[in-house]
Scaffold this active site. Structure first.
Site, PDB file in Angstrom:
ATOM      1  CE  LYS A 194      -1.953   2.900   2.181  1.00  0.00           C
ATOM      2  NZ  LYS A 194      -1.599   4.430   1.871  1.00  0.00           N
ATOM      3  CD  GLU A 268      12.307   3.457   9.465  1.00  0.00           C
ATOM      4  OE1 GLU A 268      12.126   4.484  10.339  1.00  0.00           O
ATOM      5  OE2 GLU A 268      12.367   3.699   8.285  1.00  0.00           O
ATOM      6  CB  CYS A 302      12.581   8.306   9.714  1.00  0.00           C
ATOM      7  SG  CYS A 302      13.422   7.160   8.356  1.00  0.00           S
ATOM      8  CD  GLU A 400       9.650  12.075  12.454  1.00  0.00           C
ATOM      9  OE1 GLU A 400       8.509  11.582  12.584  1.00  0.00           O
ATOM     10  OE2 GLU A 400      10.404  11.515  12.091  1.00  0.00           O
TER      11      GLU A 400
HETATM   12  P1  NAI Z   1       1.329   8.146   8.200  1.00  0.00           P
HETATM   13  O1  NAI Z   1       1.884   7.286   9.164  1.00  0.00           O
HETATM   14  O2  NAI Z   1      -0.129   8.579   8.534  1.00  0.00           O
HETATM   15  O3  NAI Z   1       1.472   7.642   6.752  1.00  0.00           O
HETATM   16  C1  NAI Z   1       2.233   6.488   6.461  1.00  0.00           C
HETATM   17  C2  NAI Z   1       1.778   5.355   5.819  1.00  0.00           C
HETATM   18  O4  NAI Z   1       0.696   4.950   6.681  1.00  0.00           O
HETATM   19  C3  NAI Z   1       0.704   6.001   4.377  1.00  0.00           C
HETATM   20  O5  NAI Z   1       0.919   4.776   3.462  1.00  0.00           O
HETATM   21  C4  NAI Z   1      -0.747   5.902   4.987  1.00  0.00           C
HETATM   22  O6  NAI Z   1      -1.757   6.052   4.171  1.00  0.00           O
HETATM   23  C5  NAI Z   1      -0.516   4.952   6.011  1.00  0.00           C
HETATM   24  N1  NAI Z   1      -1.678   4.929   7.128  1.00  0.00           N
HETATM   25  C6  NAI Z   1      -2.262   5.979   7.479  1.00  0.00           C
HETATM   26  N2  NAI Z   1      -2.980   5.840   8.464  1.00  0.00           N
HETATM   27  C7  NAI Z   1      -3.126   4.425   8.670  1.00  0.00           C
HETATM   28  C8  NAI Z   1      -3.795   3.172   9.317  1.00  0.00           C
HETATM   29  N3  NAI Z   1      -4.503   3.565  10.412  1.00  0.00           N
HETATM   30  N4  NAI Z   1      -3.440   2.128   9.309  1.00  0.00           N
HETATM   31  C9  NAI Z   1      -2.586   1.364   8.332  1.00  0.00           C
HETATM   32  N5  NAI Z   1      -1.898   2.554   7.591  1.00  0.00           N
HETATM   33  C10 NAI Z   1      -2.107   3.628   7.601  1.00  0.00           C
HETATM   34  O7  NAI Z   1       2.135   9.497   8.123  1.00  0.00           O
HETATM   35  P2  NAI Z   1       1.568  10.793   7.547  1.00  0.00           P
HETATM   36  O8  NAI Z   1       0.320  11.446   8.282  1.00  0.00           O
HETATM   37  O9  NAI Z   1       1.840  10.841   6.398  1.00  0.00           O
HETATM   38  O10 NAI Z   1       2.712  11.959   8.426  1.00  0.00           O
HETATM   39  C11 NAI Z   1       2.694  12.491   9.677  1.00  0.00           C
HETATM   40  C12 NAI Z   1       4.132  12.209  10.375  1.00  0.00           C
HETATM   41  O11 NAI Z   1       4.650  11.012  10.560  1.00  0.00           O
HETATM   42  C13 NAI Z   1       5.215  13.268   9.678  1.00  0.00           C
HETATM   43  O12 NAI Z   1       5.092  14.598   9.868  1.00  0.00           O
HETATM   44  C14 NAI Z   1       6.347  12.497  10.220  1.00  0.00           C
HETATM   45  O13 NAI Z   1       6.763  13.097  11.296  1.00  0.00           O
HETATM   46  C15 NAI Z   1       5.974  11.221  10.222  1.00  0.00           C
HETATM   47  N6  NAI Z   1       6.240  10.264   9.156  1.00  0.00           N
HETATM   48  C16 NAI Z   1       7.435   9.490   9.479  1.00  0.00           C
HETATM   49  C17 NAI Z   1       8.163   8.603   8.187  1.00  0.00           C
HETATM   50  C18 NAI Z   1       9.153   7.736   8.557  1.00  0.00           C
HETATM   51  O14 NAI Z   1      10.059   7.793   7.475  1.00  0.00           O
HETATM   52  N7  NAI Z   1       9.528   7.147   9.703  1.00  0.00           N
HETATM   53  C19 NAI Z   1       7.492   8.790   6.996  1.00  0.00           C
HETATM   54  C20 NAI Z   1       6.101   9.599   7.082  1.00  0.00           C
HETATM   55  C21 NAI Z   1       5.850  10.280   7.868  1.00  0.00           C
END
Ligand code: NAI
Ligand code: MG
Length: 489
Positions: A194, A268, A302, A400
């Site tokens: 996904k 992660e 990250c 973050e």
């Molecule tokens: P997110 O964690 O919501 O999105 C990451 C992935 O998870 C996307 O594919 C999203 O569609 C999916 N997702 C969202 N809600 C879900 C759920 N309940 N169950 C399963 N999958 C789900 O992150 P978002 O909202 O895009 O970004 C928010 C913050 O997260 C950022 O500001 C950053 O601080 C952090 N982040 C960290 C990342 C990393 O590489 N560790 C990558 C992206 C965001």
């Protein structure tokens, strides 16, 4: 696009003519469907969402929104492919498919790089120089392990798990797809992937290559959508493993949702890495590392070095050098080869970063931003930013931000540096800059961080495991360690 950034005194030294990457060879579809059983199929709900170009704020294409029913169809396809084909295939043959995919990514690298920059906003220098070559390297590396698992883990008789559900973020779209798919496929699992809702296009391009490689239908399925689509995958009863990269908040939801089930998980999550400069460090090299560590890829990393800890005796000189270097950074068109900092990935992420910029000032830190011009065109932009005099309890030091924002603190002794570095909820990465090998070893032993770079930063290699402590998640990706979460041993 303005080809220049910086104050007057830098104008002569740092102005470049525009050098846009040619995008004429890119043909985007108007609409992208789901990739299930080796075919592109319409979502059962008939719903589509738009993915934008964050450098303009304008839509690039419509993308299918996968529902619970689509996820169910994809998981069934993956199960069937697992049982009938993939788990029965000699390991050497599995490896050949993955090698083929790796070669095709290399052949189409330019196309992937441009689409990555269009859809996600990252500078073409990054997508062309880092993301796409590393994605191909990951497939090559894990393809090589496919028929050597008994040597990798002797006397354990390793076997695959079954169907893996993989959910990836928007900061390294193709590279994260590679980190997830390559070890899962090499170990004999089938996959439902996904992609993130703001950056689905390179994953859909990858689906086309997977078709061209003649992978058995259903071995890789790609279901686009947002959080609800991801949640449907996490909750599907016939998924054996969930691999997730993204926010700590969603990581916690996934941990709760899979508790008490048979599903294996790896998470992660975020980070708040400290880059630590000692007075005996090569200072110019360190400044360059700090700049790379936080400003490249718009700080959407990250493991970004989002905190700078600098020894007091060199604080003044480091801050002066940092500010000077920041003034030379070019913010603008992601497709321009001169661009250092592209567009912020989404309006939502821009709002998050801007809220932290206000918060940092309200908390009493002193904000410095470079004076470079940013396009005024409806795209999402943030100038490289420093917060001076930040203190340990500030939220800009603890949380973050995921943008080009660096919080600066100082220290006097090694112990103080270690304490400050470790004093967050995260533990993904860190950087140490010093001339003394003994100090590097001392620091790496005391710091709770999964990856610690010494006199460099943000260097990646498929052979090296990556992952965190504490709220940065658990499980490792990359290297031999990256095979383990996909194996029964
Ligand atoms: P997110 O964690 O919501 O999105 C990451 C992935 O998870 C996307 O594919 C999203 O569609 C999916 N997702 C969202 N809600 C879900 C759920 N309940 N169950 C399963 N999958 C789900 O992150 P978002 O909202 O895009 O970004 C928010 C913050 O997260 C950022 O500001 C950053 O601080 C952090 N982040 C960290 C990342 C990393 O590489 N560790 C990558 C992206 C965001
Ligand atoms: Mg997009």
């Amino acid at each position: 696009m303005p080809a220049i950034s910086g104050k007057m005194e830098f104008d002569t030294a740092w102005s470049y003519a525009p050098a846009p990457e040619n995008a004429d060879h890119i043909v985007l579809k108007k609409r992208y469907e789901l990739f299930i059983t080796g075919k592109f199929v319409k979502p059962q709900s008939g719903k589509y969402f738009e993915t934008l170009n964050p450098a303009t704020g304008k839509p690039l294409a419509k993308v299918a929104e996968g529902s619970e029913a689509d996820i169910d169809k994809a998981v069934k396809a993956a199960r069937k492919a697992y049982t009938n084909h993939w788990s029965k295939l000699p390991a050497k043959e599995r490896g050949k498919y993955i090698f083929r995919l790796a070669r095709m990514i290399q052949e189409r690298a330019r196309e992937f790089a441009v689409i990555e920059s269009l859809d996600g906003g990252k500078a073409i220098r990054e997508s062309k120089g880092v993301d796409i070559p590393l994605a191909a390297a990951h497939f090559f590396y894990y393809a090589g392990w496919a028929d050597k698992l008994n040597y990798a883990f002797p006397n354990t008789n390793p076997s695959s798990l079954g169907v893996a559900g993989q959910i990836i973020p928007w900061n390294f779209p193709l590279l994260m797809a590679a980190w997830k798919l390559a070890p899962a496929l090499a170990t004999g699992n089938t996959v439902v992937l996904k992609p993130a809702e703001t950056t689905p296009l390179t994953a859909m391009k990858l689906a086309e290559l997977i078709q061209d490689c003649d992978f058995p239908p259903g071995v890789v399925n790609i279901v686009t959508g947002a959080g609800a689509t991801g949640a449907a995958l996490v909750n599907h009863p016939d998924v054996d493993k969930i691999a997730f990269t993204g926010s700590t908040e969603v990581g916690k939801l996934i941990r709760r949702a899979t508790a008490g089930t048979q599903k294996k998980i790896t998470l992660e999550l975020g980070g708040k890495a400290a880059n630590i400069i000692f007075e005996d460090a090569p200072l110019d090299q360190a400044v360059e590392g700090i700049i790379n560590g936080i400003y490249f890829n718009q700080g959407h990393v990250c493991c970004a070095g989002s905190r700078l800890l600098v020894q007091e005796s060199v604080k003044e000189v480091i801050i002066r050098k940092l500010k000077d270097r920041m003034e030379t950074l070019i913010v603008g068109d992601p497709l321009d080869k001169n661009t250092d900092i592209g567009a912020i990935n989404s309006q939502q992420q821009l709002a998050t970063i801007e809220a932290y910029l206000k918060l940092g000032q309200a908390e009493g830190a002193e904000m410095f931003q470079s004076s470079c011009p940013v396009p005024q065109n409806g795209g999402y932009w943030v100038r490289p930013t420093l917060f001076l005099n930040a203190s340990q309890s500030h939220r800009i030091v603890q949380e973050e931000i995921f943008g080009p924002v660096l919080a600066v603190q100082s220290f006097r002794t090694v112990d103080e540096a270690v304490k400050k570095a470790n004093n967050t909820h995260y533990g993904l990465s860190a950087g140490v800059w010093t001339d003394k090998g003994s100090k590097i070893f001392q620091m790496t032993q005391k710091m709770r961080a999964g990856v610690i770079w010494a006199n460099t930063y943000n260097k990646f290699d498929p052979t090296a495991p990556f992952g965190g402590y504490k709220e940065s998640g658990f499980g490792r990706e990359g290297g031999l360690h990256g095979l383990m979460p996909y194996l029964k041993m």
